[in-house]
Write a protein that holds these residues in place. Structure first.
Motif, PDB file in Angstrom:
ATOM      1  N   GLU A 102       8.975  25.656  -1.852  1.00 12.41           N
ATOM      2  CA  GLU A 102       9.579  25.011  -0.857  1.00 12.41           C
ATOM      3  C   GLU A 102       8.945  24.816   0.591  1.00 12.41           C
ATOM      4  OE1 GLU A 102      11.996  23.066  -1.108  1.00 12.41           O
ATOM      5  OE2 GLU A 102      12.743  23.234  -3.291  1.00 12.41           O
ATOM      6  N   GLU A 103       8.057  25.970   0.821  1.00 11.76           N
ATOM      7  CA  GLU A 103       7.636  26.135   2.219  1.00 11.76           C
ATOM      8  C   GLU A 103       6.646  25.124   2.416  1.00 11.76           C
ATOM      9  OE1 GLU A 103       4.996  29.441   4.929  1.00 11.76           O
ATOM     10  OE2 GLU A 103       5.990  29.796   2.814  1.00 11.76           O
ATOM     11  N   PHE A 104       6.074  24.612   1.244  1.00 14.50           N
ATOM     12  CA  PHE A 104       4.622  23.584   1.417  1.00 14.50           C
ATOM     13  C   PHE A 104       5.220  22.172   1.116  1.00 14.50           C
ATOM     14  CE2 PHE A 104       3.374  27.894   0.672  1.00 14.50           C
ATOM     15  CZ  PHE A 104       2.465  28.186   1.744  1.00 14.50           C
ATOM     16  N   LEU A 105       6.219  22.087   0.724  1.00 16.32           N
ATOM     17  CA  LEU A 105       6.927  20.569   0.232  1.00 16.32           C
ATOM     18  C   LEU A 105       7.108  19.851   1.330  1.00 16.32           C
ATOM     19  CD1 LEU A 105       7.401  19.117  -2.419  1.00 16.32           C
ATOM     20  CD2 LEU A 105       9.855  19.862  -2.397  1.00 16.32           C
ATOM     21  N   LEU A 106       6.462  18.809   1.282  1.00 17.00           N
ATOM     22  CA  LEU A 106       6.743  17.582   2.288  1.00 17.00           C
ATOM     23  C   LEU A 106       7.606  16.622   1.768  1.00 17.00           C
ATOM     24  CD1 LEU A 106       3.356  17.480   4.184  1.00 17.00           C
ATOM     25  CD2 LEU A 106       5.467  18.670   4.935  1.00 17.00           C
ATOM     26  N   THR A 107       9.035  16.500   1.876  1.00 20.70           N
ATOM     27  CA  THR A 107       9.808  15.583   1.315  1.00 20.70           C
ATOM     28  C   THR A 107       9.832  14.090   2.023  1.00 20.70           C
ATOM     29  OG1 THR A 107      11.742  16.132   2.655  1.00 20.70           O
ATOM     30  CG2 THR A 107      11.540  17.208   0.439  1.00 20.70           C
ATOM     31  N   ARG A 108       9.707  13.310   1.342  1.00 19.62           N
ATOM     32  CA  ARG A 108       9.820  11.646   1.630  1.00 19.62           C
ATOM     33  C   ARG A 108      11.172  11.225   1.475  1.00 19.62           C
ATOM     34  NH1 ARG A 108       6.078  13.100   5.240  1.00 19.62           N
ATOM     35  NH2 ARG A 108       3.753  13.240   4.359  1.00 19.62           N
ATOM     36  N   PRO A 109      11.415  10.002   1.902  1.00 20.32           N
ATOM     37  CA  PRO A 109      12.655   9.445   1.829  1.00 20.32           C
ATOM     38  C   PRO A 109      13.398   9.421   0.514  1.00 20.32           C
ATOM     39  CG  PRO A 109      11.632   8.041   3.184  1.00 20.32           C
ATOM     40  CD  PRO A 109      10.481   9.004   2.488  1.00 20.32           C
ATOM     41  N   LEU A 110      12.725   9.071  -0.621  1.00 22.47           N
ATOM     42  CA  LEU A 110      13.411   9.096  -1.827  1.00 22.47           C
ATOM     43  C   LEU A 110      13.862  10.618  -2.327  1.00 22.47           C
ATOM     44  CD1 LEU A 110      11.494   6.707  -4.094  1.00 22.47           C
ATOM     45  CD2 LEU A 110      13.516   6.108  -2.913  1.00 22.47           C
ATOM     46  N   LEU A 111      13.177  11.567  -2.137  1.00 25.85           N
ATOM     47  CA  LEU A 111      13.492  12.895  -2.611  1.00 25.85           C
ATOM     48  C   LEU A 111      14.309  13.453  -1.485  1.00 25.85           C
ATOM     49  CD1 LEU A 111      13.051  15.338  -4.263  1.00 25.85           C
ATOM     50  CD2 LEU A 111      11.162  15.955  -2.968  1.00 25.85           C
ATOM     51  N   THR A 112      14.151  13.387  -0.239  1.00 22.39           N
ATOM     52  CA  THR A 112      15.229  13.605   0.538  1.00 22.39           C
ATOM     53  C   THR A 112      16.668  13.123   0.380  1.00 22.39           C
ATOM     54  OG1 THR A 112      13.390  13.683   2.383  1.00 22.39           O
ATOM     55  CG2 THR A 112      15.828  13.425   3.152  1.00 22.39           C
ATOM     56  N   ALA A 113      16.873  11.990   0.012  1.00 25.06           N
ATOM     57  CA  ALA A 113      18.068  11.385  -0.168  1.00 25.06           C
ATOM     58  C   ALA A 113      18.559  12.179  -1.359  1.00 25.06           C
ATOM     59  CB  ALA A 113      18.169   9.854  -0.474  1.00 25.06           C
ATOM     60  N   ILE A 114      17.883  12.346  -2.440  1.00 23.34           N
ATOM     61  CA  ILE A 114      18.457  12.890  -3.649  1.00 23.34           C
ATOM     62  C   ILE A 114      18.797  14.434  -3.509  1.00 23.34           C
ATOM     63  CG2 ILE A 114      17.447  13.601  -6.065  1.00 23.34           C
ATOM     64  CD1 ILE A 114      16.230  11.101  -6.325  1.00 23.34           C
ATOM     65  N   GLY A 141       0.737  -1.132   0.056  1.00 22.94           N
ATOM     66  CA  GLY A 141       0.001   0.075  -0.046  1.00 22.94           C
ATOM     67  C   GLY A 141       0.804   1.243   0.051  1.00 22.94           C
ATOM     68  N   LEU A 142       2.183   1.188   0.146  1.00 20.27           N
ATOM     69  CA  LEU A 142       3.052   2.346   0.182  1.00 20.27           C
ATOM     70  C   LEU A 142       2.826   3.124  -1.269  1.00 20.27           C
ATOM     71  CD1 LEU A 142       5.445   3.789   1.325  1.00 20.27           C
ATOM     72  CD2 LEU A 142       6.862   2.225  -0.121  1.00 20.27           C
ATOM     73  N   ASP A 143       2.679   4.447  -1.125  1.00 18.70           N
ATOM     74  CA  ASP A 143       2.124   4.990  -2.544  1.00 18.70           C
ATOM     75  C   ASP A 143       3.238   6.139  -2.825  1.00 18.70           C
ATOM     76  OD1 ASP A 143       1.678   7.105  -0.779  1.00 18.70           O
ATOM     77  OD2 ASP A 143      -0.345   7.056  -1.323  1.00 18.70           O
ATOM     78  N   GLU A 144       3.515   6.989  -3.743  1.00 18.52           N
ATOM     79  CA  GLU A 144       4.161   7.933  -4.271  1.00 18.52           C
ATOM     80  C   GLU A 144       4.450   9.132  -3.068  1.00 18.52           C
ATOM     81  OE1 GLU A 144       4.829  11.192  -7.749  1.00 18.52           O
ATOM     82  OE2 GLU A 144       4.059   9.163  -8.402  1.00 18.52           O
TER      83      GLU A 144
END
Length: 293
Positions: A117-129, A75-78
């Protein structure tokens, strides 16, 4: 940290991992070295509890890198893997911009403001990149995800870039050291495997496991360590619901030290079997098969 400086050689990899408590064999050290040198993701398959996740953590510790972990599940999604927008904050901004009388800017004027940027919630993939500092990206238990997430991983791991429609394309300035783990619950696509180096980890032989256990629990008596590992090997040969992992061998060792057990006799095994087996049916089978009753 440039491509060739994660580790300088397979031998140096073995030494560096050993310094943080991970005893890597030649195949593991060589593949970990190549993953850094070639900037290719490393896919590690094998049964649960053989050190797949621990290898990623140890690479991070040995190289002084940050660890970013994406724990996969059905169930993990983008939105949970990559990024999502802070909708509540966006709504508040829209309401504030319009004012109490609704005479403020309309949607066309507000749109660009709330997708920043103020409203962007980064998840692991984007955080690492997006990170500039050395980063180990752990994508744990990738076999638990749906094929849609696997397709997303293909896109991200091919070019190490992500396109955010409202902000543009984000490309990694420093590629992370990527480790994907799989318990082989399902077959991964050939396309994903092609993009990765591959390593299969299995339970170690008795000598290697004893070395691992005594390195983590040095106060354990050597004779007890031998008895413990011999019993763990026998337990893994039974048809159990969950075979003992290396971590559970270590837990058992710590249990015996805490109880000041000097010999792993029948009474000691019976009293502490819950440290290594976690299902009632497994304990019953082990008790019967090992004649502990």
């Amino acid at each position: 940290m440039d491509a060739m400086t994660w580790f300088s050689s397979p031998t140096a990899t073995t030494a560096a991992l050993g310094e943080v408590g991970y005893l890597a064999d030649a195949a593991t050290a060589t593949t970990a070295y190549l993953a850094g040198a070639l900037e290719k993701p490393l896919l590690i398959e094998g049964p649960a509890g053989v050190g797949k996740t621990e290898l990623a953590k140890s690479v991070a510790a040995a190289t002084g890198s940050s660890l970013v972990r994406l724990q996969c599940y059905e169930g993990l999604d983008e939105a949970r893997a990559l990024y999502e927008w802070n909708y509540s904050k966006q709504l508040l901004r829209i309401q504030a911009a319009r004012g109490d009388d609704g005479s403020g800017p309309g949607w066309d004027e507000t749109h660009d403001d709330i997708f920043g940027e103020e409203f962007l919630l980064t998840r692991p993939l984007l955080t690492a990149i997006r990170r500039d500092e050395p980063t180990v990206l752990l994508i744990d238990e990738v076999d638990k995800t749906d094929v849609e997430v696997e397709a997303l991983l293909l896109e991200v791991l091919s070019d190490f870039q992500v396109t955010i429609p409202e902000l543009g394309t984000v490309t990694a300035t420093r590629r992370p050291f990527v480790v994907l783990t799989s318990n082989a619950a399902r077959e991964l696509s050939e396309a994903l495997k092609r993009r990765c180096l591959y390593l299969h980890l299995d339970y170690p032989d008795a000598d290697r496991e004893r070395e691992i256990v005594t390195s983590r629990v040095p106060e354990l008596d050597d004779r007890v360590a031998r008895q413990l590992v011999d019993l763990v090997v026998r337990l893994r040969e039974l048809e159990l619901k969950k075979a003992p992992s290396i971590a559970e061998s270590i837990d058992w060792a710590r249990t015996l030290v805490a109880l000041e057990v000097g010999t792993l006799d029948q009474a000691a095994v019976t009293a502490t079997l819950g440290a290594v087996l976690k299902h009632a049916t497994d304990i019953e089978r082990a008790t019967r098969e090992l004649k502990l009753a």
